[in-house]
Design an enzyme around this catalytic site. Structure first.
Site, PDB file in Angstrom:
ATOM      1  N   LEU A  65       0.827  -1.201   0.000  1.00 22.05           N
ATOM      2  CA  LEU A  65       0.000   0.000   0.000  1.00 22.05           C
ATOM      3  C   LEU A  65       0.867   1.259   0.000  1.00 22.05           C
ATOM      4  O   LEU A  65       2.054   1.200   0.318  1.00 22.05           O
ATOM      5  CB  LEU A  65      -0.910  -0.033   1.232  1.00 22.05           C
ATOM      6  N   PRO A  66       0.266   2.422  -0.329  1.00 23.07           N
ATOM      7  CA  PRO A  66       1.090   3.621  -0.495  1.00 23.07           C
ATOM      8  C   PRO A  66       1.806   4.112   0.773  1.00 23.07           C
ATOM      9  O   PRO A  66       2.986   4.429   0.721  1.00 23.07           O
ATOM     10  CB  PRO A  66       0.092   4.673  -0.988  1.00 23.07           C
ATOM     11  N   THR A  96       6.161   0.735   2.061  1.00 25.75           N
ATOM     12  CA  THR A  96       7.150   1.577   2.742  1.00 25.75           C
ATOM     13  C   THR A  96       6.379   2.582   3.587  1.00 25.75           C
ATOM     14  O   THR A  96       5.671   3.440   3.041  1.00 25.75           O
ATOM     15  CB  THR A  96       8.030   2.335   1.725  1.00 25.75           C
ATOM     16  N   LYS A 171      15.274   0.459   5.587  1.00 27.09           N
ATOM     17  CA  LYS A 171      14.951   1.055   4.280  1.00 27.09           C
ATOM     18  C   LYS A 171      15.150   2.576   4.297  1.00 27.09           C
ATOM     19  O   LYS A 171      15.766   3.139   3.393  1.00 27.09           O
ATOM     20  CB  LYS A 171      13.500   0.699   3.924  1.00 27.09           C
ATOM     21  N   LYS A 246       9.499  11.123  -0.439  1.00 24.06           N
ATOM     22  CA  LYS A 246       8.699  10.358   0.529  1.00 24.06           C
ATOM     23  C   LYS A 246       9.617   9.704   1.565  1.00 24.06           C
ATOM     24  O   LYS A 246       9.385   9.786   2.771  1.00 24.06           O
ATOM     25  CB  LYS A 246       7.883   9.277  -0.196  1.00 24.06           C
TER      26      LYS A 246
END
Ligand code: NAD
Length: 296
Positions: A65-66, A96, A171, A246
């Site tokens: 998902l976003p 993420t 990440k 992001k």
């Protein structure tokens, strides 16, 4: 073969779902975007009518998902999947998202006897399609051990980074470093150019000297030295400015939450933020060199 519910069939999830189907698993697919579900069905999935439907009567749930708000919405708020997922189900969230959302949702899953890991990826759409993603996972040894056979289908390098949320931590720390290195490398190539030093000559020297780094040797922001880098393709992504932004925002938020100083991470966030505000969010992130050169 396992029964898998897959939620979020976008640019990444669509390919990841297809690889699970190709490996012989039985997939129930859900996305808010109907055409994405239809595509998955044409590849052998069964359509799920809702996220809850996708998570019912399955062994494993995978989501892609976003952002954190979507993951919270699907698992604990609007859809509240954790209320219907059977104890013993394994959940792999590959979105993420911010570290805190990952930790909160996994804690809720654990309370209900559900194994869940955060498993964000790097490798982009090409890696998702080829099944060569890198997965960075956070969660218990047991949950990671159960997830490994599915991650091996979708990816090539699978890391267990520690407890819940540590996949997200790995990440964003990596991508913050990448953003900083790309800006530094771009500054060096731009300064070299202004001083009359051509890109190939500077590359030949610096790539074998102490300035050497991945942004230079695999993804050079100056056209020429690395034929496959987006610099030789009009800075088409690749990895877009908005995606880097992001990740830098997630890193900034995480750094604030633990009072870790990240002055260069913050500068990078501002620089990529300006590029995005100026309408270049879709450009490859190595295009920052054009901004430094005054060409944007
Ligand atoms: P995307 O926007 O293409 O796909 C996300 C999908 O989720 C969309 O199809 C959307 O309709 C669906 N969705 C949103 N809310 C939903 C809900 N409540 N229920 C069901 N479906 C819902 O994004 P993407 O490029 O596939 O990226 C997914 C994640 O992977 C993001 O967190 C992104 O940061 C990360 N990521 C992307 C890349 C990349 O190169 N695209 C690389 C690494 C990591």
């Amino acid at each position: 073969m396992a029964k898998i519910g897959f939620i979020g069939l976008g640019n990444m999830g669509g390919h990841m779902a297809r690889n699970l189907i190709k490996a012989g698993h039985d997939l129930k697919a859900f996305d808010l975007f109907e055409a994405a579900v239809e595509l998955a069905v044409s590849r052998g999935a069964t359509a799920a009518a809702t996220a809850k439907d996708a998570a019912t009567d399955v062994d494993v749930v995978v989501s892609m998902l976003p952002a954190g708000k979507h993951v919270r919405s699907v698992y604990v708020e609007d859809d509240a999947l954790l209320d219907v997922v059977a104890p013993g189900t394994l959940i792999i969230d590959s979105s993420t998202i911010d570290v805190q959302s990952a930790r909160d949702v996994i804690a809720e899953a654990t309370k209900r006897g559900v194994d869940m890991i955060d498993a964000p990826v790097s490798g982009g759409v090409g890696g998702a399609e080829a099944g060569t993603l890198t997965f960075m996972c956070g969660g218990t040894d047991d949950a990671f051990g159960r997830a490994k056979e599915f991650l091996d289908i979708m990816g090539q390098n699978i890391f267990h980074a520690g407890a819940a949320g540590n996949g997200q931590a790995a990440k964003i720390c990596n991508n913050m470093l990448l953003g900083i290195c790309m800006i530094g490398t771009s500054e060096a190539f731009n300064l070299a150019d202004k001083l009359g030093l051509d890109a190939q000559t500077f590359f030949d020297i610096s790539s074998t000297a102490s300035g050497q780094n991945w942004s230079m040797t695999s993804y050079c922001p100056a056209p020429g030295p690395i034929p496959t880098s987006p610099a030789n393709n009009d800075y088409q992504p690749g990895f877009a400015v908005d995606m880097m932004l992001k990740d830098l925002r997630l890193a900034k938020e995480a750094a604030e939450s633990v009072s870790a100083p990240v002055p260069l991470g913050n500068d990078s966030e501002e620089i990529y933020g300006k590029l995005s505000d100026d309408g270049h969010g879709g450009l490859d992130f190595s295009g920052v060199i054009k901004m430094l050169a005054g060409e944007l």
